[in-house]
Design a protein around this motif. Structure first.
Motif, mmCIF file in Angstrom:
data_model
loop_
_atom_site.group_PDB
_atom_site.id
_atom_site.type_symbol
_atom_site.label_atom_id
_atom_site.label_comp_id
_atom_site.label_asym_id
_atom_site.label_seq_id
_atom_site.Cartn_x
_atom_site.Cartn_y
_atom_site.Cartn_z
ATOM 1 N N ALA A 162 -8.385 26.216 -34.629
ATOM 2 C CA ALA A 162 -7.951 27.622 -34.681
ATOM 3 C C ALA A 162 -6.990 27.839 -35.845
ATOM 4 N N HIS A 163 -6.110 26.869 -36.040
ATOM 5 C CA HIS A 163 -5.137 26.941 -37.139
ATOM 6 C C HIS A 163 -5.857 26.975 -38.495
ATOM 7 N N LEU A 164 -6.834 26.090 -38.651
ATOM 8 C CA LEU A 164 -7.569 26.007 -39.918
ATOM 9 C C LEU A 164 -8.401 27.271 -40.161
ATOM 10 N N GLU A 165 -8.906 27.850 -39.076
ATOM 11 C CA GLU A 165 -9.712 29.060 -39.224
ATOM 12 C C GLU A 165 -8.895 30.217 -39.786
ATOM 13 N N GLN A 166 -7.579 30.167 -39.573
ATOM 14 C CA GLN A 166 -6.694 31.186 -40.162
ATOM 15 C C GLN A 166 -6.398 30.865 -41.626
ATOM 16 N N GLU A 167 -7.107 29.868 -42.167
ATOM 17 C CA GLU A 167 -6.911 29.411 -43.553
ATOM 18 C C GLU A 167 -5.508 28.867 -43.779
ATOM 19 N N ASN A 168 -4.946 28.265 -42.769
ATOM 20 C CA ASN A 168 -3.641 27.629 -42.896
ATOM 21 C C ASN A 168 -3.803 26.112 -43.010
ATOM 22 N N PRO A 169 -3.191 25.508 -44.024
ATOM 23 C CA PRO A 169 -3.254 24.050 -44.111
ATOM 24 C C PRO A 169 -2.505 23.400 -42.936
ATOM 25 N N LEU A 170 -2.912 22.204 -42.586
ATOM 26 C CA LEU A 170 -2.315 21.546 -41.414
ATOM 27 C C LEU A 170 -0.867 21.141 -41.631
ATOM 28 N N ARG A 171 -0.434 21.081 -42.903
ATOM 29 C CA ARG A 171 0.972 20.707 -43.114
ATOM 30 C C ARG A 171 1.903 21.761 -42.533
ATOM 31 N N ARG A 191 -3.038 18.092 -44.293
ATOM 32 C CA ARG A 191 -1.768 17.681 -43.688
ATOM 33 C C ARG A 191 -0.880 17.015 -44.743
ATOM 34 N N LYS A 192 -1.471 16.591 -45.851
ATOM 35 C CA LYS A 192 -0.698 15.878 -46.883
ATOM 36 C C LYS A 192 0.217 16.819 -47.636
ATOM 37 N N LYS A 193 1.330 16.256 -48.074
ATOM 38 C CA LYS A 193 2.222 16.999 -48.939
ATOM 39 C C LYS A 193 1.517 17.254 -50.264
ATOM 40 N N MET A 194 1.851 18.363 -50.927
ATOM 41 C CA MET A 194 1.136 18.708 -52.143
ATOM 42 C C MET A 194 2.057 19.235 -53.232
ATOM 43 N N VAL A 195 1.806 18.773 -54.447
ATOM 44 C CA VAL A 195 2.505 19.279 -55.623
ATOM 45 C C VAL A 195 1.438 19.820 -56.575
ATOM 46 N N ALA A 215 3.913 31.151 -57.024
ATOM 47 C CA ALA A 215 5.054 30.871 -56.138
ATOM 48 C C ALA A 215 4.879 31.359 -54.695
ATOM 49 N N PRO A 216 4.466 32.632 -54.484
ATOM 50 C CA PRO A 216 4.394 33.092 -53.086
ATOM 51 C C PRO A 216 3.394 32.279 -52.258
ATOM 52 N N ALA A 217 2.202 32.051 -52.813
ATOM 53 C CA ALA A 217 1.181 31.296 -52.071
ATOM 54 C C ALA A 217 1.655 29.866 -51.821
ATOM 55 N N CYS A 218 2.292 29.283 -52.813
ATOM 56 C CA CYS A 218 2.750 27.903 -52.666
ATOM 57 C C CYS A 218 3.862 27.819 -51.624
ATOM 58 N N GLN A 219 4.748 28.778 -51.680
ATOM 59 C CA GLN A 219 5.836 28.777 -50.707
ATOM 60 C C GLN A 219 5.269 28.925 -49.292
ATOM 61 N N ALA A 220 4.323 29.838 -49.146
ATOM 62 C CA ALA A 220 3.734 30.074 -47.825
ATOM 63 C C ALA A 220 2.999 28.837 -47.308
ATOM 64 N N GLN A 221 2.488 28.022 -48.220
ATOM 65 C CA GLN A 221 1.711 26.851 -47.794
ATOM 66 C C GLN A 221 2.486 25.540 -47.938
ATOM 67 N N ALA A 222 3.797 25.646 -48.167
ATOM 68 C CA ALA A 222 4.651 24.458 -48.322
ATOM 69 C C ALA A 222 4.147 23.529 -49.420
ATOM 70 N N ILE A 223 3.823 24.138 -50.562
ATOM 71 C CA ILE A 223 3.370 23.376 -51.725
ATOM 72 C C ILE A 223 4.447 23.502 -52.806
ATOM 73 N N LEU A 267 8.919 12.983 -55.082
ATOM 74 C CA LEU A 267 9.872 12.343 -54.177
ATOM 75 C C LEU A 267 10.306 13.322 -53.092
ATOM 76 N N ARG A 268 10.571 14.560 -53.507
ATOM 77 C CA ARG A 268 11.023 15.550 -52.534
ATOM 78 C C ARG A 268 9.942 15.797 -51.486
ATOM 79 N N SER A 269 8.698 15.916 -51.944
ATOM 80 C CA SER A 269 7.648 16.205 -50.964
ATOM 81 C C SER A 269 7.380 14.993 -50.075
ATOM 82 N N LEU A 270 7.664 13.814 -50.568
ATOM 83 C CA LEU A 270 7.494 12.608 -49.742
ATOM 84 C C LEU A 270 8.721 12.340 -48.869
ATOM 85 N N ASN A 271 9.741 13.203 -49.018
ATOM 86 C CA ASN A 271 10.952 13.043 -48.236
ATOM 87 C C ASN A 271 11.699 11.752 -48.583
#
Ligand code: GDP
Length: 356
Positions: A162-171, A191-195, A215-223, A267-271
């Motif tokens: 259901a989450h993916l159907e909303q076009e939301n990445p699993l991250r 689910r992977k971190k992305m740069v 920027a907006p799309a990346c921010q919304a998708q945690a990229i 490094l930041r995305s890998l925590n």
């Protein structure tokens, strides 16, 4: 921790990979398998510490990379590329925004935003197909035999679907530790971190409008997103001395090279955070997961140091700079002795006391 570099053909992946790792890489399209390499983390704090301590030996931290086969019809259809991506902890997606008639574009024209959306759609689709297959299989199984674990997984997979159907990445999906464990071995790509590294023409390096497009799309998708010019980075890499490089950067008004920024964002995305060990013999930078305890960080240096950990002597890089020397920061009470529960912070300078 490994970062996989992906992208469509002719986007500048190989150029960036070569500069980052110093490897004259094989052609991954021909080899059709990932090319491994490691990038030195370029951190100005490390250079400053080397200047201060003048050690016999200096060792930078390194980040493992892999140049993955290009994303194109064949690798997508065959699914190999997704298996390669699934082995990575994070993905760096290189997108072409530079115009150059001498470099062909698989789509016939340069349009970074279109490529960003298309590749993301492919990755999302891969995860949807996987979830769908898994759901079918689990549904069949629970029909035959009642099984609590399978039923739990089925419920989770349906939520994932259901989450993916909303076009939301699993991250973006909040999972409990148990749920995370349930799917950890599955090849979910989103689910992977992305740069995102947008490879731009030299004159677009500071183009805020271009960055604002993403920027907006990346921010919304945690990229994480950044602009890079592989061409400029290649020119910098050819310069011999640090002062030549600095002059070049100053002339172009670049404060941080794209390579520095790229490794920083990875490094930041890998925590991951950095700590240092310093002395006359060696100055060295190390990487550890954010929120790690001092013994865990000691274990990055050597397992004996974790096992026999007694205490850590700690001061911060910022204090060292502010007070000018270890002696001065000690006088100011900024030198600490910490125990097993201490959480290491980015920029900590550690001396581990241990018994064997
Ligand atoms: P890959 O297929 O994504 O690995 O792309 P490559 O790194 O092999 O680059 C493809 C072609 O584009 C090569 O001829 C590069 O020299 C060229 N190229 C890469 N980056 C740039 C750039 O920033 N500007 C320009 N003008 N050409 C570039």
């Amino acid at each position: 921790m490994k970062v996989g570099i992906i992208g469509l053909p002719q986007t500048g992946k190989k150029t960036l990979f070569q500069i980052l790792t110093g490897n004259a890489a094989l052609d991954p399209a021909k080899a059709n398998k990932p090319v491994p390499g490691a990038a030195d983390i370029m951190d100005s704090r490390f250079n400053t510490l080397v200047d201060m301590y003048q050690p016999k030996k200096q060792v930078r931290a390194r980040l493992d990379l892999a140049l993955l086969p290009r994303l194109e019809a064949e690798t997508i259809a065959g699914g190999e590329i997704f298996r390669d991506i699934a082995d990575m902890d994070a993905i760096c997606h290189v997108i072409r925004a530079f115009e150059d008639d001498a470099v062909y574009h698989a789509q016939g024209s340069v349009n970074a935003w279109r490529d960003f959306e298309n590749v993301n759609a492919e990755l999302l689709m891969h995860d949807q197909i996987f979830a769908e297959k898994r759901i079918q299989r689990l549904a069949d199984e629970v029909k035959k035999i009642k099984d609590e674990a399978r039923q739990k997984e089925l419920d989770l997979m349906q939520r994932i679907q259901a989450h993916l159907e909303q076009e939301n990445p699993l991250r973006l999906m909040a999972l409990s530790p148990d749920e995370d464990k349930m799917i950890r071995s599955y090849p979910f790509i989103t689910r992977k971190k992305m740069v995102i590294a947008v490879n731009v023409a030299e004159e677009d390096l500071g183009n805020q409008d271009l960055l604002a497009r993403f920027a907006p799309a990346c921010q919304a998708q945690a990229i994480e997103v950044m602009l890079v010019s592989a061409k400029v980075e290649a020119e910098i890499a050819l310069l011999d001395t640090a002062s030549e490089k600095q002059e070049f950067l100053d002339a172009l008004g670049i404060e941080e090279t794209a390579l520095e920024m790229l490794t920083r964002l990875c490094l930041r995305s890998l925590n991951l955070i950095s700590f240092f060990t310093v002395g006359k013999d060696e100055v060295r930078q190390w990487l550890v997961r954010r929120e790690s305890t001092a013994p865990r960080a000691a274990g990055v240096i050597h397992s004996d140091l974790e096992r026999g950990f007694i205490r850590a002597e700690v001061f911060s890089y910022d204090d060292l700079i502010a007070f000018g020397s270890e002696a001065e920061l000690k006088k100011a009470g900024r030198f600490y002795v910490e125990g097993k529960t201490y959480l290491v912070k980015d920029g900590d300078i550690l001396n581990i006391r241990f018994s064997v």
